[in-house]
Motif scaffolding. Sequence first.
Motif, PDB file in Angstrom:
ATOM      1  N   MET A   1       0.817  -1.179   0.000  1.00 49.24           N
ATOM      2  CA  MET A   1       0.000   0.000   0.000  1.00 49.24           C
ATOM      3  C   MET A   1       0.869   1.253   0.000  1.00 49.24           C
ATOM      4  N   GLN A   2       1.936   1.241   0.758  1.00 50.33           N
ATOM      5  CA  GLN A   2       2.851   2.377   0.827  1.00 50.33           C
ATOM      6  C   GLN A   2       3.453   2.672  -0.551  1.00 50.33           C
ATOM      7  N   GLU A   3       3.791   1.621  -1.295  1.00 51.15           N
ATOM      8  CA  GLU A   3       4.373   1.810  -2.623  1.00 51.15           C
ATOM      9  C   GLU A   3       3.391   2.492  -3.555  1.00 51.15           C
ATOM     10  N   GLY A   4       2.126   2.079  -3.480  1.00 47.24           N
ATOM     11  CA  GLY A   4       1.100   2.703  -4.313  1.00 47.24           C
ATOM     12  C   GLY A   4       0.918   4.170  -3.983  1.00 47.24           C
ATOM     13  N   ALA A   5       0.961   4.496  -2.694  1.00 46.84           N
ATOM     14  CA  ALA A   5       0.824   5.888  -2.271  1.00 46.84           C
ATOM     15  C   ALA A   5       2.005   6.715  -2.763  1.00 46.84           C
ATOM     16  N   GLU A   6       3.208   6.166  -2.651  1.00 42.04           N
ATOM     17  CA  GLU A   6       4.396   6.886  -3.122  1.00 42.04           C
ATOM     18  C   GLU A   6       4.333   7.110  -4.631  1.00 42.04           C
ATOM     19  N   PHE A   7       3.880   6.098  -5.366  1.00 40.84           N
ATOM     20  CA  PHE A   7       3.753   6.234  -6.822  1.00 40.84           C
ATOM     21  C   PHE A   7       2.768   7.344  -7.165  1.00 40.84           C
ATOM     22  N   LEU A   8       1.620   7.360  -6.478  1.00 44.71           N
ATOM     23  CA  LEU A   8       0.601   8.371  -6.746  1.00 44.71           C
ATOM     24  C   LEU A   8       1.127   9.767  -6.416  1.00 44.71           C
ATOM     25  N   LYS A   9       1.845   9.900  -5.304  1.00 39.12           N
ATOM     26  CA  LYS A   9       2.406  11.198  -4.917  1.00 39.12           C
ATOM     27  C   LYS A   9       3.458  11.684  -5.907  1.00 39.12           C
ATOM     28  N   SER A  10       4.150  10.764  -6.562  1.00 34.64           N
ATOM     29  CA  SER A  10       5.220  11.153  -7.476  1.00 34.64           C
ATOM     30  C   SER A  10       4.699  11.667  -8.821  1.00 34.64           C
ATOM     31  N   LYS A  11       3.434  11.430  -9.105  1.00 31.08           N
ATOM     32  CA  LYS A  11       2.869  11.871 -10.383  1.00 31.08           C
ATOM     33  C   LYS A  11       2.731  13.388 -10.381  1.00 31.08           C
ATOM     34  N   PRO A  12       3.161  14.047 -11.438  1.00 27.04           N
ATOM     35  CA  PRO A  12       3.032  15.503 -11.489  1.00 27.04           C
ATOM     36  C   PRO A  12       1.572  15.907 -11.672  1.00 27.04           C
ATOM     37  N   ALA A  13       1.233  17.044 -11.086  1.00 28.75           N
ATOM     38  CA  ALA A  13      -0.111  17.593 -11.271  1.00 28.75           C
ATOM     39  C   ALA A  13      -0.255  18.040 -12.715  1.00 28.75           C
ATOM     40  N   GLY A  14      -1.429  17.900 -13.239  1.00 26.57           N
ATOM     41  CA  GLY A  14      -1.672  18.307 -14.616  1.00 26.57           C
ATOM     42  C   GLY A  14      -2.982  19.059 -14.718  1.00 26.57           C
ATOM     43  N   LYS A  15      -3.134  19.779 -15.791  1.00 25.75           N
ATOM     44  CA  LYS A  15      -4.378  20.497 -16.044  1.00 25.75           C
ATOM     45  C   LYS A  15      -5.326  19.593 -16.815  1.00 25.75           C
ATOM     46  N   ILE A  16      -6.585  19.662 -16.436  1.00 24.66           N
ATOM     47  CA  ILE A  16      -7.626  18.868 -17.075  1.00 24.66           C
ATOM     48  C   ILE A  16      -8.549  19.806 -17.827  1.00 24.66           C
ATOM     49  N   ASP A  17      -8.836  19.481 -19.064  1.00 24.90           N
ATOM     50  CA  ASP A  17      -9.797  20.243 -19.842  1.00 24.90           C
ATOM     51  C   ASP A  17     -11.175  20.061 -19.199  1.00 24.90           C
ATOM     52  N   PRO A  18     -11.877  21.145 -18.934  1.00 26.24           N
ATOM     53  CA  PRO A  18     -13.176  21.007 -18.274  1.00 26.24           C
ATOM     54  C   PRO A  18     -14.225  20.278 -19.108  1.00 26.24           C
ATOM     55  N   LYS A  19     -14.006  20.170 -20.403  1.00 26.04           N
ATOM     56  CA  LYS A  19     -14.963  19.453 -21.241  1.00 26.04           C
ATOM     57  C   LYS A  19     -14.941  17.964 -20.856  1.00 26.04           C
ATOM     58  N   GLY A  20     -16.082  17.449 -20.461  1.00 25.85           N
ATOM     59  CA  GLY A  20     -16.190  16.053 -20.079  1.00 25.85           C
ATOM     60  C   GLY A  20     -15.899  15.786 -18.615  1.00 25.85           C
ATOM     61  N   LEU A  21     -15.530  16.836 -17.868  1.00 21.32           N
ATOM     62  CA  LEU A  21     -15.196  16.683 -16.456  1.00 21.32           C
ATOM     63  C   LEU A  21     -16.428  16.887 -15.587  1.00 21.32           C
ATOM     64  N   LEU A  22     -16.633  15.977 -14.635  1.00 19.60           N
ATOM     65  CA  LEU A  22     -17.663  16.157 -13.616  1.00 19.60           C
ATOM     66  C   LEU A  22     -16.948  16.216 -12.272  1.00 19.60           C
ATOM     67  N   TYR A  23     -17.034  17.364 -11.615  1.00 21.82           N
ATOM     68  CA  TYR A  23     -16.338  17.593 -10.356  1.00 21.82           C
ATOM     69  C   TYR A  23     -17.221  17.161  -9.191  1.00 21.82           C
ATOM     70  N   ILE A  24     -16.643  16.383  -8.285  1.00 21.29           N
ATOM     71  CA  ILE A  24     -17.347  15.868  -7.122  1.00 21.29           C
ATOM     72  C   ILE A  24     -16.842  16.615  -5.895  1.00 21.29           C
ATOM     73  N   GLN A  25     -17.749  17.221  -5.149  1.00 17.67           N
ATOM     74  CA  GLN A  25     -17.367  17.907  -3.913  1.00 17.67           C
ATOM     75  C   GLN A  25     -17.486  16.955  -2.726  1.00 17.67           C
ATOM     76  N   GLN A  26     -16.981  17.403  -1.582  1.00 19.92           N
ATOM     77  CA  GLN A  26     -17.083  16.618  -0.351  1.00 19.92           C
ATOM     78  C   GLN A  26     -18.551  16.278  -0.092  1.00 19.92           C
ATOM     79  N   ARG A  27     -18.793  15.013   0.315  1.00 17.88           N
ATOM     80  CA  ARG A  27     -20.128  14.465   0.581  1.00 17.88           C
ATOM     81  C   ARG A  27     -20.959  14.272  -0.673  1.00 17.88           C
ATOM     82  N   GLU A  28     -20.317  14.218  -1.829  1.00 16.40           N
ATOM     83  CA  GLU A  28     -21.010  13.946  -3.085  1.00 16.40           C
ATOM     84  C   GLU A  28     -20.427  12.697  -3.728  1.00 16.40           C
TER      85      GLU A  28
END
Length: 126
Positions: A1-28
């Motif tokens: 599990m730790q390895e998976g978390a480290e892999f996910l943290k190492s991924k660079p942040a990227g911009k997502i085109d809002p077309k086709g994106l559905l944003y989920i807020q807390q409690r949704e």
Amino acid sequence: MQEGAEFLKSKPAGKIDPKGLLYIQQREFAATTPQDGSVSILGTEDATTCHLVVLRHTGSGATSLGHCDGSATEMAVSMMLNAVKSLSVGCDLGRYEVHLVGGFIDERSLSHELTLELLGRFKSNI
């Protein structure tokens, strides 16, 4: 599990085109399928003690994303599961996969308790 978390943290942040994106807020939560012509990405952010929950049916590809904070967890799991089941009607093959992202070791063990609650709710409902 730790390895998976480290892999996910190492991924660079990227911009997502809002077309086709559905944003989920807390409690949704939301659910979609690969055939959905309007939604191609489910997204959320800022999970501290919260957990991001991905539920996917491998046969249909139906996927649900929830942003759970420990409030009404039983209802959230039930609704996510019902949504994916209804989007998978007619697909006899496949299994359910549950992925949890987020949480940390906090002083009050809120994340730990939420992890156990989510896993227990999915275990008793799938």
